[in-house]
Structure formats: structure tokens, C-alpha cells
Scaffold this motif. Structure first.
Motif, PDB file in Angstrom:
ATOM      1  N   GLU A 145       0.835  -1.203   0.000  1.00 25.50           N
ATOM      2  CA  GLU A 145       0.000   0.000   0.000  1.00 25.50           C
ATOM      3  C   GLU A 145       0.872   1.256   0.000  1.00 25.50           C
ATOM      4  N   ARG A 163       2.174   1.734  -3.510  1.00 24.55           N
ATOM      5  CA  ARG A 163       1.127   2.224  -4.405  1.00 24.55           C
ATOM      6  C   ARG A 163       0.886   3.714  -4.196  1.00 24.55           C
ATOM      7  N   ARG A 164       0.840   4.149  -2.934  1.00 28.43           N
ATOM      8  CA  ARG A 164       0.649   5.563  -2.637  1.00 28.43           C
ATOM      9  C   ARG A 164       1.854   6.383  -3.086  1.00 28.43           C
ATOM     10  N   LYS A 202       1.663   7.356  -6.651  1.00 29.45           N
ATOM     11  CA  LYS A 202       0.602   8.314  -6.946  1.00 29.45           C
ATOM     12  C   LYS A 202       1.083   9.753  -6.789  1.00 29.45           C
ATOM     13  N   LEU A 203       2.069   9.963  -5.946  1.00 28.60           N
ATOM     14  CA  LEU A 203       2.588  11.304  -5.692  1.00 28.60           C
ATOM     15  C   LEU A 203       3.680  11.613  -6.713  1.00 28.60           C
ATOM     16  N   LYS A 204       3.490  12.651  -7.509  1.00 28.24           N
ATOM     17  CA  LYS A 204       4.371  12.935  -8.649  1.00 28.24           C
ATOM     18  C   LYS A 204       5.815  13.149  -8.215  1.00 28.24           C
ATOM     19  N   ARG A 213       7.333   9.970  -6.998  1.00 31.09           N
ATOM     20  CA  ARG A 213       7.508   9.053  -8.125  1.00 31.09           C
ATOM     21  C   ARG A 213       8.744   9.418  -8.941  1.00 31.09           C
ATOM     22  N   GLN A 236       1.448  14.576   2.067  1.00 22.64           N
ATOM     23  CA  GLN A 236       0.018  14.329   1.918  1.00 22.64           C
ATOM     24  C   GLN A 236      -0.801  14.838   3.094  1.00 22.64           C
TER      25      GLN A 236
END
Length: 422
Positions: free
Chosen positions: A3, A6-7, A10-12, A15, A416
Motif C-alpha cells: 500500500e 502504491r501511494r 501516486k505522488l508525482k 515518483r 500528503q
């Protein structure tokens, strides 16, 4: 864990950092296949297949010695330079003041000194490599030796630069991740070797399964040690500011059992390789015949592992003292109205935290030392003889992976936070 990954994607920004780290991994792996000219790599590969400290160094360099690449020295000159300067900071008052009171400028100065010393140690280690492999050179000309030395020194500094860039713009500690990448890259090769032994019936399938099960049990124990923590309860007194009441809640201070992370293991490995390297300068000396080769040149000997064990214990205590400051923590608790039940604020709190830290560091350091040395001692009786499945490799792989995941989680938490308007 999945998880979190995956998160993270999602964060540019995160990433991009992960992709940048993977890109630097690729550059590092490509560098391990760029050969240094003027040497017979086939004979070196046969020499390394016999084991010894050179095989262990080849593992941590990701096959740099097998290919005799420009990255053969890897980050070990930098690690040795860091060890020397950190030890000198406890002896030389000016260096100690630079570390403790210099702030950001002091850290920049220390980093600069570390780079200078890295180049000097890389030159020393490159010369020792030429001495070790002198019989495998295509000729004995001084020009060829200078070219080899220059290639190895430049490659070592380039690896250091990749590690620093990875730390600044990627995820995790760059130097640790480079060693991690080197070990991981050798796992497929080890599985191929095991498959070849099974095909040739040199080992039995049952013995391989049994050793893998023992490896899995060891893996679980190491993860448990890295993830465990000792929680010290903290109570915050109630404070009335205007018409509002603050504090009054109960929380805790988490003290991880492995507070120093993976660096003590890496530093202990580097320290153990140093005498064997120095011994190559004087192949017929008393030091080489009675100390460097029989003790530090044989990773499966009892004397090697005994010294290695105490180094891990010592470096674990050393880095725990460096990375955790009970006095500052006690001052912060006192400043914000927090206290440990039954312990007076201020100096008694700092002494209590330091005492708890020492009590959890001692058994943990002994456990890490045993995990590192026991597989080395039983290598002679194992059918899986690869260093990849040794305790040292296991500790580094798990330690670096968990520290990187913690940094990813901290980055997610920081980026986040949604605030009150959500």
C-alpha cells in the motif's frame, strides 16, 4: 508495504525521485561492466571463484572485480574515509567542534574533507589492486599501471558522486543503496550456480531446501529485530493558555532496537578488508603471513569472525551514541511540559533514556553480530557457498530496504497532509 508503494507512485514528486534512483542504479550497473584495460579478466574470475576476502569485496561491488571494471573499488574508499574522520573527530578538538557546533557549514566542511581523503584512499587501494593482480597484467609497464590506477580512482569518485546525487535527489542513503544494488545484482548469479550444482548432482535437493528454510527463518528474525522498538511512556502536563487547556495526554518515545541502522555492518566489513589490502603491499612480510592472510584474508576462519563480531558490536554502540542525543531529547521534553512518569525532568531524564538505550543496544548488537558471523562459520559445511546468502548480505539487504521504506513513508506523511480545509 504494498500500500505504501502504491501511494508513493501516486505522488508525482516522490515518483520522480524513485525513477531517478532506479536510473542511477542502471548507471551503476552499467559501470560495473566497463572494463579497465590491460588485464586478463578470465584469470581474475577464476581467482575470485576460490573465495576469500576478494570474493567478498566483489560481492559488495556488484561484480566489479570479476569484470575488473572502473567501479571495482565501489564506495569502500569513501566508507574508510568516513570511519577515519569520525574517529578523528573524537581525538582532534577542532574536528569535534566542527561536527558539534559547525552547523550546516561544519557538515559541508566535513564532507569536503571526506572527499579529499576518499581520493587518497582510492589511490592507495588502486595501487594495492595492481600489486594483487600484477601477474595478470598484459605487461609490466609503468604507463599501463598508471592508466589502471587513474581508471580505478576516477571510477571510485564517480560512484561516490552517484551516491551523493542519489541521497540528494533520490530516495534513501545513496552509499547504502549502491552496496544494496551490488548485492542484489549477484542473487541471480548465485541461483544459476545452485542450479548448475543440482544439475551436476554436486549437491542434494534436500540440503538446498533445508538451507533455504534456515535462511528464511534468519530473515524473519532480522526483520523482527529491525522493526522492534522499546516505548518509553511520556506524560504531558496540562497548561492553561487564556481560556484553552493544552496537554494532559499520554504518549511514548519509540526507541528502535537497531537505532544505528545498517551503517555499523557496512563499516565493519570495510574495516575487516583494510588489513588484507595493506598486506598485499608486502606479500612476504611477517604481517602478511601471520596476520593479514590467515586472519583477515579468510572470511570463514574463527579469528576473522571473532574480530568481525566485536567490530559489529562496537560500531553499533558507536553509531547509536552518534545518532541519538538523550540530552537534547530531555531538553525538548522539558521545554514542552513533558516528563517520564517517575523520573525528574532535565538531567535525570537524559540519564534514564541513555540507560534504556544502552540496555536495548547491547543484546541487539550481539544478535546482529551473531547473524553476521554464524553463516560464515558454517559455510564450509553448507552446499550453498555463496556470500549472497551469508549473514552480512542479509543484514545489509534488510536494513537498507527497511530504512528506504521508512523514508518513503515519512515523505508521504509530509507531502500528503491535507490540513483543515479538506
Amino acid at each position: 508495504m504494498w500500500e505504501t508503494i502504491r501511494r508513493a507512485f501516486k505522488l508525482k514528486e516522490l515518483r520522480q525521485r524513485i525513477y531517478f534512483t532506479l536510473f542511477l542504479f542502471i548507471l551503476f550497473r552499467l559501470g560495473t561492466y566497463i572494463p579497465v584495460v590491460g588485464i586478463d579478466r578470465a584469470q581474475i574470475s577464476n581467482l575470485l571463484s576460490q573465495g576469500g576476502f576478494l570474493a567478498l569485496m566483489d560481492l559488495f561491488s556488484g561484480g566489479g572485480y570479476t569484470n575488473f571494471s572502473i567501479f571495482a573499488l565501489s564506495v569502500f574508499p569513501y566508507i574508510n574515509a568516513s570511519i577515519i574522520l569520525q574517529l578523528l573527530s573524537y581525538v582532534i578538538p577542532s574536528l569535534e567542534a566542527l561536527v558539534r557546533e559547525g552547523g550546516e557549514e561544519g557538515q559541508r566542511k566535513m564532507a569536503q574533507y571526506t572527499r579529499y581523503l576518499t581520493v587518497a584512499l582510492a589511490a592507495l587501494q588502486a595501487f594495492s589492486v595492481i600489486v594483487i593482480f600484477r601477474n595478470y597484467l598484459v605487461n609490466q609497464s609503468i604507463l599501463l599501471k598508471l592508466v589502471i590506477m587513474a581508471s580505478l580512482i576516477a571510477g571510485s569518485y564517480l560512484v561516490l558522486w552517484l551516491g551523493e546525487i542519489m541521497t540528494d535527489r533520490g530516495i534513501g542513503n545513496g552509499v547504502s543503496l549502491i552496496i544494496f544494488a551490488g548485492i542484489i545484482s549477484r542473487i541471480p548469479v548465485s541461483f544459476v550456480e545452485i542450479g548448475q550444482k543440482l544439475s551436476a548432482q554436486a549437491v542434494s535437493f534436500a540440503s538446498v531446501i533445508g538451507e533455504f528454510l534456515a535462511f528464511v527463518v534468519l530473515l524473519v528474525l532480522v526483520i523482527f529485530a529491525y522493526q522492534s522498538e522499546r516505548r518509553i511512556p511520556v506524560q504531558y502536563a496540562k497548561r492553561i493558555v487564556g481560556r484553552k487547556v493544552y496537554g494532559g495526554q499520554t504518549t511514548y518515545i519509540p526507541l528502535r532496537l537497531v537505532q544505528a541502522g545498517v551503517l555499523p555492518i557496512i563499516f565493519a566489513v570495510s574495516f575487516m578488508a583494510f588489513p588484507a589490502t595493506i598486506g598485499q603491499f608486502f606479500p612476504n612480510s611477517w604481517f602478511t603471513k601471520h596476520i593479514a592472510q590467515p586472519i583477515f584474508g579468510t572470511p570463514t576462519s574463527i579469528s576473522y569472525n571473532l574480530i568481525y563480531f566485536f567490530l559489529i558490536v562496537g560500531f553499533t554502540f558507536f553509531y547509536t551514541e552518534m545518532t541519538y542525543d538523550p540530552i537534547k531529547l530531555a531538553d525538548d521534553l522539558k521545554k514542552y511540559g513533558g516528563f517520564i512518569p517517575g523520573i525528574r525532568p532535565g538531567e535525570p531524564t537524559a540519564q534514564y533514556i541513555a540507560s534504556v538505550l544502552r540496555k536495548i543496544t547491547l543484546p541487539t548488537s550481539i544478535f546482529l553480530g551473531l547473524v553476521a558471523v554464524i553463516p560464515n562459520l558454517v559455510f564450509r559445511k553448507m552446499t550453498i557457498t555463496s556470500f549472497v546468502f551469508g549473514g552480512t548480505s542479509l543484514l545489509i539487504i534488510i536494513g537498507v530496504a527497511l530504512e528506504t521504506m521508512r523514508e518513503v513513508e515519512a515523505y508521504l506523511l509530509m507531502r500528503q497532509y491535507e490540513g483543515f480545509l479538506k
